[in-house]
Design a protein around this motif. Structure first.
Motif, mmCIF file in Angstrom:
data_model
loop_
_atom_site.group_PDB
_atom_site.id
_atom_site.type_symbol
_atom_site.label_atom_id
_atom_site.label_comp_id
_atom_site.label_asym_id
_atom_site.label_seq_id
_atom_site.Cartn_x
_atom_site.Cartn_y
_atom_site.Cartn_z
ATOM 1 N N ASN A 172 3.765 -35.592 -6.821
ATOM 2 C CA ASN A 172 2.948 -35.056 -5.813
ATOM 3 C C ASN A 172 3.032 -33.581 -5.299
ATOM 4 O O ASN A 172 2.444 -33.249 -4.315
ATOM 5 C CB ASN A 172 2.953 -36.162 -4.543
ATOM 6 C CG ASN A 172 4.530 -35.683 -4.006
ATOM 7 O OD1 ASN A 172 4.851 -34.640 -4.123
ATOM 8 N ND2 ASN A 172 4.862 -36.714 -3.241
ATOM 9 N N ARG A 214 -3.890 -48.451 2.843
ATOM 10 C CA ARG A 214 -4.025 -47.770 4.011
ATOM 11 C C ARG A 214 -5.709 -46.932 4.211
ATOM 12 O O ARG A 214 -6.010 -46.560 5.267
ATOM 13 C CB ARG A 214 -3.129 -46.378 3.997
ATOM 14 C CG ARG A 214 -1.698 -46.921 4.236
ATOM 15 C CD ARG A 214 -0.790 -45.771 4.955
ATOM 16 N NE ARG A 214 -0.657 -44.645 4.034
ATOM 17 C CZ ARG A 214 0.905 -44.628 3.503
ATOM 18 N NH1 ARG A 214 1.389 -45.590 3.764
ATOM 19 N NH2 ARG A 214 1.020 -43.157 2.855
ATOM 20 N N ALA A 237 2.648 -46.067 0.319
ATOM 21 C CA ALA A 237 4.019 -45.423 0.150
ATOM 22 C C ALA A 237 4.554 -44.482 1.419
ATOM 23 O O ALA A 237 3.803 -44.269 2.134
ATOM 24 C CB ALA A 237 3.908 -44.552 -1.030
ATOM 25 N N GLY A 290 4.375 -43.743 -8.635
ATOM 26 C CA GLY A 290 5.036 -44.307 -7.654
ATOM 27 C C GLY A 290 4.367 -44.754 -6.498
ATOM 28 O O GLY A 290 3.256 -44.974 -6.709
ATOM 29 N N GLY A 291 4.580 -44.405 -5.321
ATOM 30 C CA GLY A 291 5.435 -43.478 -4.511
ATOM 31 C C GLY A 291 5.526 -42.062 -5.182
ATOM 32 O O GLY A 291 4.971 -41.843 -6.057
ATOM 33 N N GLN A 320 6.027 -38.315 1.262
ATOM 34 C CA GLN A 320 4.704 -38.178 2.056
ATOM 35 C C GLN A 320 4.411 -39.597 2.516
ATOM 36 O O GLN A 320 4.769 -40.444 2.151
ATOM 37 C CB GLN A 320 3.418 -37.284 1.398
ATOM 38 C CG GLN A 320 4.000 -35.858 0.809
ATOM 39 C CD GLN A 320 2.938 -35.242 0.138
ATOM 40 O OE1 GLN A 320 3.207 -34.325 -0.035
ATOM 41 N NE2 GLN A 320 1.698 -36.052 -0.020
ATOM 42 N N VAL A 321 3.258 -39.289 3.649
ATOM 43 C CA VAL A 321 2.615 -40.728 4.097
ATOM 44 C C VAL A 321 1.100 -40.489 3.954
ATOM 45 O O VAL A 321 0.794 -40.386 5.274
ATOM 46 C CB VAL A 321 3.272 -41.128 5.361
ATOM 47 C CG1 VAL A 321 2.876 -42.526 5.604
ATOM 48 C CG2 VAL A 321 4.763 -40.885 5.506
ATOM 49 N N CYS A 322 0.462 -40.148 3.006
ATOM 50 C CA CYS A 322 -0.958 -39.787 2.993
ATOM 51 C C CYS A 322 -1.753 -40.725 3.568
ATOM 52 O O CYS A 322 -1.682 -41.837 3.105
ATOM 53 C CB CYS A 322 -1.321 -39.344 1.707
ATOM 54 S SG CYS A 322 -0.360 -38.157 0.745
ATOM 55 N N ARG A 345 -2.889 -34.878 3.952
ATOM 56 C CA ARG A 345 -1.533 -35.124 3.240
ATOM 57 C C ARG A 345 -0.494 -35.005 4.388
ATOM 58 O O ARG A 345 0.516 -35.257 3.957
ATOM 59 C CB ARG A 345 -1.339 -34.501 1.880
ATOM 60 C CG ARG A 345 -2.529 -35.282 0.930
ATOM 61 C CD ARG A 345 -2.409 -34.485 -0.427
ATOM 62 N NE ARG A 345 -1.341 -35.160 -1.363
ATOM 63 C CZ ARG A 345 -1.518 -36.446 -2.054
ATOM 64 N NH1 ARG A 345 -2.704 -36.830 -1.878
ATOM 65 N NH2 ARG A 345 -0.632 -36.506 -2.942
ATOM 66 N N HIS A 358 -4.743 -41.706 2.862
ATOM 67 C CA HIS A 358 -5.633 -42.871 2.047
ATOM 68 C C HIS A 358 -4.632 -43.528 0.890
ATOM 69 O O HIS A 358 -5.263 -44.155 0.104
ATOM 70 C CB HIS A 358 -6.598 -41.720 1.155
ATOM 71 C CG HIS A 358 -5.699 -40.851 0.174
ATOM 72 N ND1 HIS A 358 -5.260 -39.811 0.577
ATOM 73 C CD2 HIS A 358 -5.200 -41.185 -0.915
ATOM 74 C CE1 HIS A 358 -4.572 -39.098 -0.230
ATOM 75 N NE2 HIS A 358 -4.292 -40.072 -1.308
ATOM 76 N N CYS A 359 -3.440 -43.583 0.849
ATOM 77 C CA CYS A 359 -2.432 -44.162 -0.045
ATOM 78 C C CYS A 359 -2.789 -45.491 -0.314
ATOM 79 O O CYS A 359 -2.628 -46.257 0.683
ATOM 80 C CB CYS A 359 -1.170 -43.775 0.443
ATOM 81 S SG CYS A 359 0.138 -44.128 -0.944
ATOM 82 N N CYS A 384 8.211 -42.515 -0.974
ATOM 83 C CA CYS A 384 7.865 -41.022 -1.226
ATOM 84 C C CYS A 384 8.040 -40.157 -0.055
ATOM 85 O O CYS A 384 8.451 -40.748 1.010
ATOM 86 C CB CYS A 384 6.074 -41.452 -1.154
ATOM 87 S SG CYS A 384 5.040 -40.043 -1.658
HETATM 88 S S1 SF4 Z 1 -0.641 -40.920 -2.179
HETATM 89 FE FE1 SF4 Z 1 0.772 -40.199 -3.562
HETATM 90 S S2 SF4 Z 1 1.928 -38.740 -2.407
HETATM 91 FE FE2 SF4 Z 1 0.610 -39.593 -0.875
HETATM 92 S S3 SF4 Z 1 1.891 -41.170 0.141
HETATM 93 FE FE3 SF4 Z 1 1.005 -42.282 -1.400
HETATM 94 S S4 SF4 Z 1 2.402 -41.931 -3.270
HETATM 95 FE FE4 SF4 Z 1 2.966 -40.533 -1.812
#
Ligand code: SF4
Ligand code: SF4
Lengths: 350, 111
Positions: free
Chosen positions: A135, A251, A74, A106-107, A65-67, A175, A69-70, A63
Motif C-alpha cells: 500500500n 466497508r 482490514a 493482505g491487509g 491503514q483503514v481505507c 485513505r 472502501h476496503c 493493515c
Molecule cells: S484498502 Fe488496502 S491499504 Fe487500505 S485498509 Fe484495505 S488492505 Fe489496507
C-alpha cells in the motif's frame, strides 16, 4: 477515513451472511435481475475455471491503514495472520502449481512477521511473476519497513500499489490524512531503485479505484492522466495503471448504504453489465488462499466466507486438477467484476 | 404520474425515447455517442463542456450525469466548479450584453 474495522466496531455488516442477505434481497427480488439470471441469458452460467494462472495468497487482514472502501475490512485492529505452518503448505503448493503468477496480498502483507522469510522461500521456486500488493505508506510507516524497496529489488518482486488519485485531497479523503505525501515519497524511493522506470524490468504498477459511489472510467485514459500528473508534479514513473471497480461488499457496502447510494450503484453496475467481461473474470484463472489456508474463487468470495465448491477446500488437501473442475460461486457482488470493461486485481479484463 | 416533474429514475430510462420514434431516437443516440468520443478534444474536456452547458440549460438530469462522468474521469471538484463558472459567466454576459441594446434604444427614444 474510518479508524476501526467494521469488525472492531461490531457493525452488523462485519458479518458476511448479513452482506449476502442484503445483496440477495430488496431490489434483487423484483427490480433487477440476479447475477445468475443475467449470466444465464447469454448461456454463460455457471462460471467455470479456465485453467489456473494466479495463486493469490492473503497473508493476513492486519493493515496500517483503514481505507474507507476496503473490501477486506482490514486495519491495525485485525489480528488474523498467516502462520508458518500454513505458509509451508503454501510453499509446497507453489512448487507444483501450474500457475505462473504468485500474488501476495493482505491487509498489508508486509506486516506479517514472516513476510520476508516467505518471500525468500517462495522466490527460490522461480515463479515467473511474483507480485506483492504494497500500500506504499507501509514503507514510511515504521523504521523497520524503510528498507522494503531494497528488499523488493533483491527478490525481483513486482510491486502493485494503490493510488486513489493524483491529488492530495482525493487521496487523503479515501485513505487518510498524510497518505498522499507518504505514497509520493514511497514511489520516489521505488523509482530510485529502478521500479517503474521506462524500460526497467523492475515492475511497478498502480491500482486506481474510485473514491466514491461511481464507476471508474476507461483504463487507458485514466492511465494517461495519472502518468501525466505524477510525472509533471513529482517526476514519478510507473508502468501500468490497473483500474478496479469497487465491489459492493464490506466497508464499501457499508458506505453505499449509509450514504443512500446503494440502489443507484447497483443499478449502475447492472446497466454496465458486459457479457464479454464474464469470459475473463479473475475467478476463472485464480485461486485465493486465506490466512488460515482455506481456498476461495477470489479475494471477494474470501471476504464473504464463500469457500470453493469443491471436495478440496483447504490448502492441506490441495489438488489443482480437482479444483479446476468446479463451479464458481457467485452472487450480486459479481456485477462489480463485469461492469464496463470488467474489473480484476489486474485491472480491466476486456 | 409522480408528484414531481423531475424523477431521478427517469434518467435511467432516457434510452426509451426510441420506443416512440425509433429512427429519430437512434439517430440522436448515435450522434450523441459520436460527439463524446475522443477527437480533437479529449473526452475529459468534452465532459467539462457538457457539465457547464448542463448548468446553463439547467437540466438536473444532465447535471447528475455529468457530475458522475466527471468523477469517473478523475476530474476534480475545483475543475468542475470552474467549468460551471465559465458557463455562468457566458450566460450572465449574454444577458448583460443586451444592456447595450437597451442603452441604444433608450438613447434613441430620449433627448
Ligand atoms: S484498502 Fe488496502 S491499504 Fe487500505 S485498509 Fe484495505 S488492505 Fe489496507
Ligand atoms: S466477485 Fe469473484 S466470483 Fe464473482 S465474478 Fe468477481 S472474481 Fe468471480
Amino acid at each position: 477515513m474510518a479508524t476501526k474495522s467494521l469488525k472492531k466496531q461490531k457493525n452488523k455488516l462485519a458479518d458476511a451472511n448479513r452482506q449476502l442477505e442484503i445483496l440477495s434481497s430488496g431490489i434483487f427480488e423484483d427490480e433487477l435481475p440476479t447475477f445468475k439470471d443475467k449470466v444465464s441469458q447469454t448461456h454463460q452460467f455457471p462460471l467455470r475455471p479456465k485453467g489456473l494462472e494466479i495463486l493469490q495468497i492473503n497473508l493476513g487482514y492486519m493493515c496500517n491503514q483503514v481505507c474507507e472502501h476496503c473490501h477486506v475490512d482490514a486495519g491495525p485492529d485485525r489480528k488474523e495472520i498467516m502462520t508458518k505452518e500454513t505458509m509451508q503448505q503454501c510453499l509446497e503448493v507453489i512448487q507444483t502449481t501450474g500457475a505462473h503468477t504468485l500474488d501476495l496480498t493482505g491487509g498489508a502483507p508486509e506486516m506479517n512477521p514472516l513476510f520476508r522469510w516467505f518471500v525468500e522461500e517462495a522466490s527460490k521456486v522461480g515463479i515467473k511473476d511474483f507480485i506483492v500488493r504494497s500500500n506504499l505508506t507501509i514503507i514510511r510507516a515504521n523504521k523497520k519497513y524503510h528498507d522494503l524497496p531494497d528488499f523488493f529489488k533483491q527478490y525481483n518482486v513486482h510491486v502493485v500499489s494503490s493510488m486513489p488519485h493524483w491529488t492530495r485531497r482525493k487521496t487523503d479523503k479515501q485513505r487518510g490524512v498524510g497518505v498522499f505525501d507518504k505514497s509520493i515519497k514511497a514511489l520516489q524511493e521505488l523509482n530510485e531503485r529502478g521500479f517503474g522506470m521506462p524500460s526497467s524490468d523492475l515492475r511497478l504498477d498502480l491500482v486506481y479505484n474510485p473514491s466514491g459511489a461511481f464507476l471508474p472510467s476507461d483504463q487507458a485514459s485514466m492511465e494517461r492522466d495519472f502518468k501525466k500528473a505524477l510525472l509533471e508534479d513529482f517526476n514519478i514513473h510507473f508502468h501500468s495503471l490497473f483500474v478496479i471497480t469497487n465491489l459492493p461488499i464490506s466497508r464499501f457496502l457499508d458506505y453505499l448504504i449509509a450514504s443512500d447510494n446503494y440502489e443507484d450503484y447497483m443499478y449502475n453496475l447492472v446497466d454496465a453489465y458486459n457479457p464479454a467481461a464474464v469470459e475473463n473474470v479473475m475467478c476463472r484463472n485464480t485461486i485465493s488462499i486465506s490466512w488460515d489456508g482455506w481456498l476461495y474463487d477470489c479475494d471477494f468470495n474470501q471476504m464473504l466466507g464463500l469457500k470453493v465448491a469443491s471436495k478440496v477446500k483447504h490448502i492441506s488437501d490441495y489438488n489443482e486438477e480437482v479444483l479446476n473442475d468446479r463451479n464458481i460461486i457467485t452472487s450480486q457482488h459479481c456485477y462489480g467484476c463485469t461492469a464496463g470493461a470488467g474489473s480484476s486485481c489486474q485491472g480491466s479484463v476486456t | 404520474m409522480s408528484k414531481t416533474y423531475y424523477d431521478p429514475a427517469d434518467l435511467r430510462n432516457f434510452g426509451k425515447i426510441t420506443d416512440w420514434s425509433e429512427e429519430l431516437g437512434e439517430k440522436f443516440f448515435d450522434y450523441y455517442g459520436k460527439v463524446f468520443e475522443e477527437g480533437a478534444l479529449t473526452a475529459r474536456e468534452k465532459s467539462l463542456i457538457a457539465l457547464a452547458v448542463s448548468h446553463v440549460v439547467k437540466c438536473p438530469y444532465c447535471i447528475d450525469a455529468y457530475t458522475q462522468d466527471g468523477l469517473k474521469r478523475g476530474i476534480t471538484k475545483e475543475e468542475m466548479m470552474e467549468a460551471v463558472h465559465a458557463g455562468a459567466a457566458i450566460e450572465s454576459g449574454a444577458t448583460l450584453v443586451h444592456g447595450v441594446q437597451m442603452m441604444k434604444k433608450y438613447d434613441k427614444l430620449s433627448h
